[in-house]
Design a protein around this motif. Structure first.
Motif, PDB file in Angstrom:
ATOM      1  N   GLU A  26       2.406   3.235 -16.303  1.00 47.36           N
ATOM      2  CA  GLU A  26       2.070   1.890 -16.770  1.00 47.36           C
ATOM      3  C   GLU A  26       0.583   1.576 -16.627  1.00 47.36           C
ATOM      4  OE1 GLU A  26       4.774  -1.397 -16.712  1.00 47.36           O
ATOM      5  OE2 GLU A  26       6.004  -0.378 -15.225  1.00 47.36           O
ATOM      6  N   LEU A  27      -0.083   2.210 -15.685  1.00 50.81           N
ATOM      7  CA  LEU A  27      -1.465   1.821 -15.374  1.00 50.81           C
ATOM      8  C   LEU A  27      -2.517   2.803 -15.886  1.00 50.81           C
ATOM      9  CD1 LEU A  27      -0.897   0.488 -11.742  1.00 50.81           C
ATOM     10  CD2 LEU A  27      -1.314  -0.849 -13.809  1.00 50.81           C
ATOM     11  N   ILE A  59      -7.996   8.461  -0.374  1.00 51.50           N
ATOM     12  CA  ILE A  59      -7.840   7.466  -1.443  1.00 51.50           C
ATOM     13  C   ILE A  59      -8.862   6.342  -1.254  1.00 51.50           C
ATOM     14  CG2 ILE A  59      -6.280   5.683  -2.333  1.00 51.50           C
ATOM     15  CD1 ILE A  59      -3.976   7.729  -1.450  1.00 51.50           C
ATOM     16  N   SER A  60      -9.003   5.878  -0.004  1.00 53.24           N
ATOM     17  CA  SER A  60      -9.954   4.797   0.269  1.00 53.24           C
ATOM     18  C   SER A  60     -11.380   5.216  -0.056  1.00 53.24           C
ATOM     19  CB  SER A  60      -9.861   4.366   1.728  1.00 53.24           C
ATOM     20  OG  SER A  60      -8.593   3.815   1.991  1.00 53.24           O
ATOM     21  N   GLN A  86      -6.400   2.486  -7.641  1.00 51.41           N
ATOM     22  CA  GLN A  86      -5.910   2.800  -6.295  1.00 51.41           C
ATOM     23  C   GLN A  86      -4.381   2.980  -6.285  1.00 51.41           C
ATOM     24  OE1 GLN A  86      -6.326   1.718  -1.631  1.00 51.41           O
ATOM     25  NE2 GLN A  86      -6.851   0.064  -3.012  1.00 51.41           N
ATOM     26  N   ILE A  87      -3.679   2.132  -7.031  1.00 49.97           N
ATOM     27  CA  ILE A  87      -2.217   2.266  -7.096  1.00 49.97           C
ATOM     28  C   ILE A  87      -1.852   3.640  -7.670  1.00 49.97           C
ATOM     29  CG2 ILE A  87      -0.120   1.398  -8.210  1.00 49.97           C
ATOM     30  CD1 ILE A  87      -1.479  -1.425  -8.195  1.00 49.97           C
ATOM     31  N   ARG A 129      -2.413  -2.508   4.874  1.00 53.37           N
ATOM     32  CA  ARG A 129      -1.752  -1.604   3.925  1.00 53.37           C
ATOM     33  C   ARG A 129      -0.307  -1.375   4.351  1.00 53.37           C
ATOM     34  NH1 ARG A 129      -5.906   1.396   1.238  1.00 53.37           N
ATOM     35  NH2 ARG A 129      -4.433   2.966   0.549  1.00 53.37           N
ATOM     36  N   PHE A 187      -2.967  -3.868   0.097  1.00 56.63           N
ATOM     37  CA  PHE A 187      -2.523  -2.739  -0.732  1.00 56.63           C
ATOM     38  C   PHE A 187      -1.111  -2.331  -0.361  1.00 56.63           C
ATOM     39  CE2 PHE A 187      -1.989   1.759  -1.728  1.00 56.63           C
ATOM     40  CZ  PHE A 187      -2.309   1.737  -3.070  1.00 56.63           C
ATOM     41  N   ILE A 188      -0.321  -2.046  -1.389  1.00 57.48           N
ATOM     42  CA  ILE A 188       1.015  -1.510  -1.171  1.00 57.48           C
ATOM     43  C   ILE A 188       1.255  -0.412  -2.202  1.00 57.48           C
ATOM     44  CG2 ILE A 188       2.180  -3.155  -2.713  1.00 57.48           C
ATOM     45  CD1 ILE A 188       4.453  -3.286  -0.604  1.00 57.48           C
ATOM     46  N   ASP A 189       1.974   0.636  -1.816  1.00 51.78           N
ATOM     47  CA  ASP A 189       2.349   1.652  -2.799  1.00 51.78           C
ATOM     48  C   ASP A 189       3.875   1.680  -2.899  1.00 51.78           C
ATOM     49  OD1 ASP A 189       3.273   3.029  -0.584  1.00 51.78           O
ATOM     50  OD2 ASP A 189       1.676   4.535  -0.615  1.00 51.78           O
ATOM     51  N   LEU A 197       5.211  -4.770 -11.983  1.00 53.79           N
ATOM     52  CA  LEU A 197       5.304  -3.547 -12.794  1.00 53.79           C
ATOM     53  C   LEU A 197       6.615  -2.805 -12.567  1.00 53.79           C
ATOM     54  CD1 LEU A 197       1.659  -2.182 -12.449  1.00 53.79           C
ATOM     55  CD2 LEU A 197       2.728  -3.006 -14.550  1.00 53.79           C
ATOM     56  N   ALA A 253      -2.828   6.575  -5.332  1.00 54.65           N
ATOM     57  CA  ALA A 253      -1.933   6.641  -4.173  1.00 54.65           C
ATOM     58  C   ALA A 253      -0.616   7.301  -4.565  1.00 54.65           C
ATOM     59  CB  ALA A 253      -1.682   5.242  -3.613  1.00 54.65           C
ATOM     60  N   VAL A 265      -2.856  -6.971  -5.667  1.00 55.93           N
ATOM     61  CA  VAL A 265      -2.262  -5.634  -5.812  1.00 55.93           C
ATOM     62  C   VAL A 265      -0.760  -5.678  -5.522  1.00 55.93           C
ATOM     63  CG1 VAL A 265      -2.231  -3.275  -4.935  1.00 55.93           C
ATOM     64  CG2 VAL A 265      -4.395  -4.442  -5.226  1.00 55.93           C
ATOM     65  N   ASP A 310      -8.291  -1.835  -8.276  1.00 57.65           N
ATOM     66  CA  ASP A 310      -6.950  -2.001  -7.699  1.00 57.65           C
ATOM     67  C   ASP A 310      -5.941  -1.113  -8.422  1.00 57.65           C
ATOM     68  OD1 ASP A 310      -7.900  -3.884  -5.932  1.00 57.65           O
ATOM     69  OD2 ASP A 310      -7.191  -5.608  -7.092  1.00 57.65           O
ATOM     70  N   GLU A 311      -6.007  -1.119  -9.757  1.00 62.09           N
ATOM     71  CA  GLU A 311      -5.047  -0.334 -10.539  1.00 62.09           C
ATOM     72  C   GLU A 311      -5.242   1.159 -10.313  1.00 62.09           C
ATOM     73  OE1 GLU A 311      -4.380  -3.598 -14.087  1.00 62.09           O
ATOM     74  OE2 GLU A 311      -5.325  -1.684 -14.584  1.00 62.09           O
ATOM     75  N   LYS A 369       1.039  -7.210  -8.385  1.00 62.68           N
ATOM     76  CA  LYS A 369       1.070  -6.292  -9.529  1.00 62.68           C
ATOM     77  C   LYS A 369       2.152  -5.234  -9.360  1.00 62.68           C
ATOM     78  CE  LYS A 369      -2.459  -5.643 -12.009  1.00 62.68           C
ATOM     79  NZ  LYS A 369      -3.830  -5.503 -12.403  1.00 62.68           N
ATOM     80  N   LEU A 418       4.782   3.545 -12.163  1.00 63.13           N
ATOM     81  CA  LEU A 418       3.487   2.896 -11.915  1.00 63.13           C
ATOM     82  C   LEU A 418       2.341   3.700 -12.528  1.00 63.13           C
ATOM     83  CD1 LEU A 418       4.078   1.809  -8.213  1.00 63.13           C
ATOM     84  CD2 LEU A 418       3.726   0.269 -10.155  1.00 63.13           C
ATOM     85  N   ALA A 470     -10.322  -5.635 -10.342  1.00 60.04           N
ATOM     86  CA  ALA A 470      -8.942  -5.531 -10.837  1.00 60.04           C
ATOM     87  C   ALA A 470      -8.651  -4.097 -11.299  1.00 60.04           C
ATOM     88  CB  ALA A 470      -8.724  -6.509 -11.987  1.00 60.04           C
TER      89      ALA A 470
END
Lengths: 145, 114
Positions: free
Chosen positions: A118-119, A20-21, A41-42, B20, B53-55, B90, A45, B83, A38-39, B86, A115, A35
């Motif tokens: 939504e993204l 992912i990184s 990446q969420i 993370r 970062f967090i998931d 969400l 993940a 992040v 970031d989205e 967010k 998530l 920004a």
């Protein structure tokens, strides 16, 4: 001009983290706004964690293949794995969970598809030839200088 | 150990020393939180300012950490980076936790009456 890149890794939590990184670093390097990175990446993940935790659950972890197409105003990410299909071969709804109850009853999971939905601007899922193919689409606001 | 802890003004500040809180980190985080907060002040403030970062696994681990505190104790969150902020908004988890932009903001208010 479309930039294309790909990466593959074994579906373990630690390999997923570095995969992912790697994708996120590429997108940042190609000038995607932070920004938006970031989205992405969420979403990535959550999609990859689903493969690690569910598609290959109870099996030796197989491969996760990620393919990215980045255009000026649009990013499409394809995530492919050879694990078990999604339930009913359908994308989960990602409905928001009920958080109104006492603390003891709060959910500790089940937020991933919410998530993702939504993204992203669009998601598609296809099961074919023993593989799951997930397509994640993002609009990217291009700021003109 | 991913966490360090100090007591300030009647609250326990638990600092996350990791960039993370993801699926690979979630179980360790939850275990470390249990060890750090086994006893102590009723208000625990989790300093997330180093977490980039967090998931959803990390989010679930923070929810689990709050449950581990038991009734009569509260977990507040401080120093949310973009992040982390967010993900909490969400998933509507911002309605469950008190979120503070900085640790100073969190320590300058009295704990909520329960």
């Amino acid at each position: 001009m479309v930039e294309t890149f790909a990466c593959s890794f074994t579906a373990t939590e630690l390999e997923a983290r570095s995969g992912i990184s790697a994708v996120v670093d590429q997108l940042r390097g190609l000038g995607m706004p932070q920004a938006r990175v970031d989205e992405v990446q969420i979403v990535l993940a959550e999609a990859v964690n689903n493969v690690v935790e569910h598609a290959y659950a109870g099996h030796a972890p197989g491969d996760v293949n990620i393919h990215c197409n980045l255009a000026a105003d649009h990013l499409t990410i394809y995530v492919r794995d050879a694990g078990v299909p999604l339930p009913d071969h359908q994308l989960p709804s990602g409905t928001p969970q009920d958080l109104s109850g006492p603390i003891d009853t709060l959910p500790e999971g089940g937020f991933g598809w919410l998530l993702i939905r939504e993204l992203t601007s669009d998601i598609q899922y296809e099961r074919s030839e023993g593989h799951n193919n997930l397509q994640l689409s993002f609009e990217i606001q291009v700021t003109q200088k | 150990m991913t966490l360090t802890s100090t007591d300030i003004e009647g609250a326990q500040i638990v600092t996350v020393n990791a960039e993370r809180i993801d699926a690979a980190m979630a179980i360790q985080f939850k275990d470390d939180m249990r060890a750090q907060t086994e006893d102590g002040p009723s208000r625990v403030i989790l300093d997330l300012s180093q977490v980039k970062f967090i998931d959803s696994s990390g989010l679930g681990a923070i929810v689990a950490a709050m449950k581990q505190l038991g009734s009569g104790r509260q977990l507040d969150l401080a120093g949310l980076t973009p992040v982390v902020d967010k993900v909490f908004r969400l998933t509507r988890m911002d309605t469950v936790f008190k979120l503070y932009a900085t640790l100073d903001d969190a320590t300058s208010v009295a704990p909520a009456q329960t």
